[in-house]
Design a protein around this motif. Structure first.
Motif, short mmCIF file in Angstrom:
data_model
loop_
_atom_site.label_atom_id
_atom_site.label_comp_id
_atom_site.label_asym_id
_atom_site.label_seq_id
_atom_site.Cartn_x
_atom_site.Cartn_y
_atom_site.Cartn_z
N UNK A 32 0.72 -0.99 -0.11
CA UNK A 32 0.04 0.13 0.05
C UNK A 32 0.82 1.39 0.09
N UNK A 33 2.06 1.32 0.66
CA UNK A 33 2.81 2.36 0.94
C UNK A 33 3.87 2.59 -0.29
N UNK A 34 3.89 1.66 -0.87
CA UNK A 34 5.08 1.50 -2.24
C UNK A 34 4.43 2.11 -3.61
N UNK A 35 5.02 3.25 -3.98
CA UNK A 35 4.47 3.81 -5.07
C UNK A 35 5.39 3.20 -6.44
N UNK A 36 4.58 2.14 -6.91
CA UNK A 36 5.17 1.54 -8.07
C UNK A 36 5.26 1.91 -9.34
N UNK A 37 4.38 3.23 -9.41
CA UNK A 37 4.50 4.08 -10.41
C UNK A 37 5.76 4.70 -10.77
N UNK A 38 6.41 4.87 -9.80
CA UNK A 38 8.09 5.70 -9.73
C UNK A 38 8.89 4.82 -10.32
N UNK A 39 8.60 3.34 -10.12
CA UNK A 39 9.69 2.39 -10.87
C UNK A 39 9.93 2.69 -12.32
N UNK A 40 11.10 2.60 -12.85
CA UNK A 40 11.59 2.92 -14.12
C UNK A 40 10.65 2.12 -15.29
N UNK A 41 10.29 0.92 -15.06
CA UNK A 41 9.70 0.00 -15.94
C UNK A 41 8.12 0.66 -16.16
N UNK A 42 7.61 1.47 -15.26
CA UNK A 42 6.36 2.20 -15.30
C UNK A 42 6.70 3.54 -15.66
N UNK A 43 7.49 4.22 -15.05
CA UNK A 43 7.77 5.91 -15.13
C UNK A 43 8.16 6.04 -16.75
N UNK A 44 9.02 5.15 -17.16
CA UNK A 44 9.61 5.63 -18.55
C UNK A 44 8.66 4.94 -19.75
N UNK A 45 7.42 4.80 -19.50
CA UNK A 45 6.63 4.43 -20.57
C UNK A 45 6.66 5.39 -21.54
N UNK A 46 6.62 4.87 -22.72
CA UNK A 46 6.65 5.88 -23.89
C UNK A 46 7.88 6.91 -24.00
N UNK A 47 9.10 6.64 -23.13
CA UNK A 47 10.00 7.52 -23.33
C UNK A 47 10.82 7.13 -24.69
N UNK A 48 11.25 8.05 -25.38
CA UNK A 48 12.33 7.66 -26.52
C UNK A 48 13.51 7.14 -26.14
N UNK A 49 14.33 6.47 -26.73
CA UNK A 49 15.80 6.21 -26.41
C UNK A 49 15.77 5.14 -25.53
N UNK A 50 17.07 4.73 -24.90
CA UNK A 50 17.11 3.87 -23.91
C UNK A 50 16.30 3.64 -22.76
N UNK A 51 15.97 2.77 -22.43
CA UNK A 51 14.95 2.55 -21.16
C UNK A 51 16.02 2.14 -19.98
N UNK A 52 15.79 2.26 -18.81
CA UNK A 52 16.42 1.62 -17.80
C UNK A 52 16.19 0.14 -17.72
N UNK A 53 17.31 -0.68 -17.61
CA UNK A 53 17.12 -2.48 -17.65
C UNK A 53 16.36 -2.77 -16.69
N UNK A 54 15.65 -3.80 -16.92
CA UNK A 54 14.99 -4.59 -15.52
C UNK A 54 16.06 -4.95 -14.66
N UNK A 55 15.90 -4.90 -13.32
CA UNK A 55 16.91 -5.44 -12.45
C UNK A 55 16.47 -6.83 -12.15
N UNK A 56 17.52 -7.60 -11.82
CA UNK A 56 17.30 -8.83 -11.21
C UNK A 56 16.38 -8.88 -9.85
#
Length: 205
Positions: A32-56
């Motif tokens: 409930x207290x975790x703002x998952x929308x700030x994770x790069x795989x959500x926040x960078x949606x539609x971003x042109x160019x390279x995206x932050x790689x998925x972490x392990x």
């Protein structure tokens, strides 16, 4: 070669529509207290160019009871796919930007699937430069937003692909006959021939 549009198919463990799950960097017993929308795989949606790689170590935490699908989208830009689906991609000509193994767990931390899954980001194509000039579109402000009719060139090479910035079923994945043959036993997928597809009737994968 024949091509097919992928659509959601309802089966046991294969829900229709949005799956009630979010992708986190690790398991949280209380999200409930975790703002998952700030994770790069959500926040960078539609971003042109390279995206932050998925972490392990990523974890899909779900409110659903059971998953048995081979592919579903979690956002408009990345997918959760089974090991078997990913293996089919690797056998053929499929452009994948990024993928990583994930755990798929309930809110209490229990596994909700016998399948092993991966988060996957596919390349998204520009529709103007990656379709035959005879293709036709519905446009808004001069930009294609959905297909009237998609035609692929005779020398088209990709076996699984999608186009960016489209809506209404036109944003679903499309595959070749070769990929469909490999995916014959995959769960939760319907294949509609490209030449007969009604785009508005497609439930985007």
């Amino acid at each position: 070669m024949n091509y097919y549009v992928l659509s959601q198919k309802e089966e046991s463990g294969c829900p229709i529509g949005i799956i009630y799950a979010d992708l986190f960097d690790k398991f949280y017993p209380d999200t409930k207290g975790v703002e998952f929308g700030f994770f790069p795989w959500y926040a960078e949606k539609g971003k042109p160019g390279p995206r932050t790689p998925f972490p392990e170590g990523m974890v899909l935490i779900s409110k659903d009871k059971n998953y048995d699908f081979d592919i579903r989208s979690v956002s408009r830009f990345f997918y959760i796919v089974s090991d078997e689906f990913l293996a089919a991609c690797h056998r053929l000509n499929v452009s994948i930007f990024d993928s990583v193994k994930i755990d798929v767990l309930s809110e209490t931390g229990e596994s909700i699937s016998s399948k092993s899954y991966n988060a996957v980001l596919f390349e998204e194509l520009d529709v103007r430069s990656n379709s035959d000039p005879a293709s036709t579109f519905v446009e808004e402000n001069g930009r294609p937003v959905r297909f009237k009719k998609l035609i692929l060139s005779d020398d088209w090479k990709l076996d699984l692909f999608k186009y960016r910035r489209l809506i209404s079923g036109s944003d679903s994945l499309i595959c070749s006959q070769a990929f469909k043959d490999l995916a014959e036993n995959f769960k939760g997928i319907a294949f509609t021939p490209l030449e007969t597809v009604l785009w508005s009737g497609i439930r985007r994968i």
